[in-house]
Structures are given as C-alpha cells and as structure tokens.
Design an enzyme around this catalytic site. Structure first.
Site, short mmCIF file in Angstrom:
data_model
loop_
_atom_site.label_atom_id
_atom_site.label_comp_id
_atom_site.label_asym_id
_atom_site.label_seq_id
_atom_site.Cartn_x
_atom_site.Cartn_y
_atom_site.Cartn_z
N THR A 77 0.87 -1.26 -0.06
CA THR A 77 0.00 0.04 0.06
C THR A 77 0.83 1.26 0.08
O THR A 77 2.27 1.11 0.38
CB THR A 77 -0.82 0.05 1.14
OG1 THR A 77 -0.02 0.03 2.34
CG2 THR A 77 -1.84 -1.16 1.38
N LYS A 87 -15.11 17.62 9.98
CA LYS A 87 -16.52 17.88 11.23
C LYS A 87 -16.70 19.28 11.44
O LYS A 87 -15.80 19.77 12.30
CB LYS A 87 -15.91 16.75 12.26
CG LYS A 87 -15.94 15.39 11.93
CD LYS A 87 -15.34 14.81 12.87
CE LYS A 87 -15.25 12.96 12.32
NZ LYS A 87 -13.63 12.80 12.09
#
Ligand code: ADP
Length: 546
Positions: free
Chosen positions: A186, A443
């Site tokens: 990855t 957020k």
C-alpha cells in the site's frame, strides 16, 4: 455429497496458455523506454514467459520466492507477470515513485531474490542495491548492448541476454490455487507500507469479474490501453483480464503526457482505456487545446480518486466517450464497484443521470459491502446516511503479509469484513458514493462535510485546474472547510467569485470559509492528493475572522 466436476486449479499460467492457444495472433503493442514502438503477439508473449520461467529456474529460485519489478507498462513487464507467477514464484511490483528508503525497506520486507528494472530506474537501483542483501540477481530490462559498462550494480545482466539464453520449452507447474502469486505494498501515507499478498485464485476470480459487461466489459474485439501502472495493484488486473479475453493490449511505457497517450490511442485504435483522474486531466487538456477528437475510444474507466463531474461530462458530452467511475483499493485487488447504470436510470434526465454517474457505483459480484456507524451498527441504504464502508469477498485482503493481527471486523455471524477507511453512502439501488477518506472528512458543528463534494464543485469552475478541501481548526465549530485551488494556465478567478460559485449548490454551512490559491497540490506515489502535506504547507494559516 461432492460435485463430480473436474477439479482444476485456477492458476495464472492458464490465462497465458489460453491466450496463446485461442488468441495467438492477438497483438500487444508497447511504447518502450527506448522511445520506439514494439509489437508482438500473445504467442510471442507466451513463449517468452516460458523463457522467463526457465531463467528463474536457472537462478535456483524456489516456489514462493519473490521476484521484484520496477518497471513501466510494457511487454517485458507482462512477460514477468506470467513467467514469475506462472512458475510458482511471487511477483513483487514496486512503485518507483516511492522514496528510495521506502523502496529498500519493502525489498527487504518482501525478501526479494531477484529484481528486474527499466533502465530509466537505474539511478534508483544504484541508490538502493547496497541496502538490499536478499537480492542475488539484478536484471536490466534492455538489450545486451544497452547495458551500461560501469553501472556499479554487482552482477547486473540484461534481460534480453538472460531470458534469450533460456529455453522456451517449459511445462507450467500445477499447484494449489491458493498459493501466493503477487505482492503489492500500500502507499503507506501513514507509517510503513503494508503488504497485500494476492493468490492465483483471487487473481483469476478478479480477472473474471473485471471483464463482465457491468464491470469493464472487455472482449476480444477491444483494444485496451492500461494507463494505470503495472507497478501498482497489477494495473487493476488488466494484464490478466486482457489475456482472458484475447483483446489487443496497448502499453504506454513511461510517456503519460496528454499528447503521447492520445497519439497511441489514435494510432492503435484504442477502444477502452483505464486511468486515474490526474492523467486523464492531461489527456483532456491536450485534446481540448488542439480541437481534437477521439475516433475509436468508446469507454474509459476512471478511479483511484474521485472523478470530478466536469471530467465525466467532458468525456461524454464533448467526445461521446462513456466514463465508468470505479472504486477500489490495493487491499481489494483493486476492483470493488463500477458505476454502470441500470435500465431505470436510462429514462432519467441528463442532469439526474449525472448524479448517479458521479457515484463510485455498484458492487461487482464477489464484493459485498456495508456501511456502519461508530457502534458497528449497519446503516440504511437510502443514499443519504453515511458511515464507514466495510467490504468482504474472495479477492479482498484477509491479513497482511508479515502483519500483526487481523485487520478484519467480525459481524454477528462471525464473518470478517475489511474496513476500507472510506466514508460512504449507499442508495436503494446499491450505488455507493464515497464522501471522504475517514481521516479527511470535515467535522463542523457535529455535522460532516464531504471534502470530495467541495472539491468537485470547485473543479467544475472553468478557471480551476485542481482543488483540495481540508478542514481547519475552529474554536466554535471544531473544523471549517477551506479549499486550496490551482488555477488553469492563463485563467483567473477571485476568492469571492469562487465562493459565490458554491451558492445554491450546497447548504450554506457547507460552503468553504476561504479559498487559498496555491501553485500545486502535493500528489503521492499513486496519484492521490496528499492532504497531510498540504496541511503542512499551510502551517500558520488562520481562518478569516479568527
Ligand atoms: P489505489 O492506489 O489502487 O487506488 P490505494 O489502496 O492506494 O489503492 O487507495 C485506495 C483508496 O483510494 C480508497 O480507499 C479510496 O479512498 C480512494 N479511491 C479509489 N478510487 C476512488 C474513487 N473512484 N473515488 C474516490 N476515492 C477513491
């Protein structure tokens, strides 16, 4: 009672055997590092793959030994795909865009025994070879007369001399289909990269799934251009899917600029191409600037990061090329979802169809997915509720090679699901929309704002080449979004104009607080925006009014 059908392992060698026998004269065209165009057939590919297998035997490599590549998309790389895995060794494709320290780290982690590289990566190999004690053979993917005399790499051989000396008489071995076939690390944007170890079985099932009409829809009549690199997640499985169908393959080598890719498409009658949005941006730029058109290209699959709606519209409306938006990850081989419409969508207005097309699409058979809340409770498929996206299936990672512990989350029936790290909605028809990486979600006042949505709107502005949205700390709201923007050459747009551009497109509280103009947005080794780096670049930045 067991079924009474023939028991035959699903092995990668069966793909090349099939392609040779049934599509022997099928063409494989490669732009080489040398600069010229190379052509041959599946028959040649099969013969040379067997020579690779014999050459590896000659090195004394055992089953499961790792053989690494650092190479562009091309025929020699494809020979290694089949020769290495088909003979029972494990192909380790290395991403050359990684830092040399990281390359050395993964060579040691994988314990590669041989490493084959394109000559353009000689400087990288010169930098790392002394730190890679497991590698006992370095191979330059070139003709014998192109091998530099003083490379400084001990025992370096040319691929053509090495493979050319080997016999093409070779019988592919039969073994357990669950044996490892290839390994991909990855990108490791946080911490060391993790090793995903694919099997012959997972690779074959993934290749089958990839060619289905509602996935990439490949056939023997296609001419396929994988711009997605063979050094990362096996070019989305295209070398395997191509052999499975016998389609023509066109490899771009190192030349990924708009002109080179376009010329290859036109000259080789490419009908299907696969790439990440950043590369397609260059292609579109070239085509638009030159007033060109695509004369053979019919479909393109775009994934790896969110495809901006403006790109889908440009391909479709201006050029009649269908865009298949797709989503996946290294841990998923990588195919998870592809956005192909259902009948009911065809009756929709163009505008409504576009809201579907920009979703990442629906699961291909073999992949199951669900979204959950913070307590692990499954969330409804209503196209509005968003949650953490989990997946399971036979080509999805179970555990990492030399990893500690299982990454899977068990459900009430004890089945393991892989948490993707993506936040998504799923609608009643099963179409999934990624709203964010969980670490990038903004957020604000207890609500979540999708950074991808903010970026897509900015990218739809004619003056914007690229946009990245990040959250900035705010004393009252926790975080507020800002958008960093790179303008197109020669184009101009003010902060106020761009903020006004958001009006009516999203709720007021979702509109970014600021626009920051930057020269470039940092891009990582797999073509994704590096938001952590962007944050570092903007250290000291303060939201307006604070
Ligand atoms: P790859 O580089 O093959 O895409 P990675 O494992 O490096 O695989 O990255 C996977 C991640 O990329 C996904 O979890 C997701 O966040 C992002 N991604 C991939 N495709 C898309 C897409 N079509 N839209 C949005 N994000 C995507």
């Amino acid at each position: 009672m067991l079924g009474l059908m023939q028991s035959q392992s699903l092995l990668i060698s069966s793909l090349i055997e099939f392609a040779e026998r049934h599509h022997g004269d099928g063409e494989i065209v490669s732009r080489r590092v040398e600069g010229d165009i190379h052509r041959y057939t599946y028959r040649d590919l099969a013969r040379r793959s067997r020579q690779v297998a014999n050459a590896l035997d000659g090195l004394g490599l055992q089953p499961s030994d790792r053989v690494a590549t650092i190479a562009w998309n091309g025929y020699r790389h494809m020979e290694l795909y089949f020769g290495v895995s088909g003979s029972g060794r494990v192909l380790h494709t290395i991403n050359p865009r990684l830092h040399p320290d990281q390359v050395a780290w993964i060579v040691n982690h994988a314990e590669d025994k041989a490493l084959c590289f394109d000559m353009s990566f000689l400087p990288l190999v010169q930098a790392v070879h002394a730190h890679c004690p497991t590698v006992k053979q370095w191979v330059a993917l070139c003709d014998a007369d192109k091998l530099p005399a003083n490379s400084g790499v001990p025992g370096l051989v040319s691929y053509e001399a090495w493979v050319g000396a080997a016999s093409s008489d070779y019988a592919w071995p039969d073994f357990d289909e669950n044996s490892a076939s290839s390994i991909c690390y990855t990108s490791g944007t946080t911490g060391n990269p993790k090793a995903v170890l694919y099997s012959h079985r997972s690779t074959l099932l993934h290749a089958y799934a990839g060619v289905m009409p509602d996935a990439m829809g490949l056939s023997a009549r296609d001419s396929v251009l994988p711009v997605v690199p063979m050094f990362h997640v096996n070019a989305w499985g295209l070398p395997y899917s191509a052999a499975l169908t016998g389609c023509k393959i066109v490899y771009p080598g190192p030349a990924l600029d708009g002109k080179s890719v376009y010329d290859l498409m036109e000259n080789e009658g490419v009908t299907f191409a696969a790439g990440v949005p950043t590369v397609w941006q260059m292609l579109l730029g070239h085509v638009q600037a030159g007033g060109l058109k695509f004369s053979t290209l019919k479909r393109t699959v775009i994934g790896g990061s969110a495809c901006p709606p403006a790109m889908i519209a440009a391909f479709q409306d201006q050029y009649g090329v269908e865009v298949l938006h797709a989503w996946g990850m290294t841990e998923m081989s990588p195919l998870g979802t592809v956005c192909t419409l259902k009948n009911k969508h065809l009756e929709m207005s163009a505008e409504d169809q576009m809201t579907i097309r920009l979703k990442q699409g629906r699961a291909v058979f073999g992949v199951d997915m669900k979204i959950i809340d913070g307590d692990g409770k499954e969330l409804p498929w209503d196209g509005k509720t968003y949650g953490d996206l989990l997946v399971k299936g036979p080509w999805i990672v179970g555990s990492y090679y030399k990893g500690s512990g299982s990454p899977l989350v068990a459900d009430e029936r004890g089945r393991g699901w892989f948490p993707t790290g993506d936040v998504a909605t799923i609608d009643a028809d099963g179409f999934m929309l990624i709203t964010d990486r969980s670490k990038d979600v903004i957020k604000s006042g207890g609500e979540w704002i999708s950074s991808i949505e903010i970026e897509n709107i900015a990218m739809a502005h004619p003056a914007v080449a690229m946009a990245a949205c990040i959250g900035m700390p705010h004393p009252k709201w926790d975080e507020r979004p800002i958008v960093a923007v790179v303008t197109k050459p020669g184009a101009d747009v003010s902060r106020e104009e761009l903020l006004a551009f958001y009006e009516g497109k999203i709720a007021k509280w979702q509109v970014p607080d600021d626009v920051v103009f930057v020269d470039a947005i940092p891009i990582g080794a797999t073509g994704k925006m590096l938001k952590a780096k962007l944050r570092e670049q903007l250290a000291g930045y303060k939201l307006p009014g604070l």
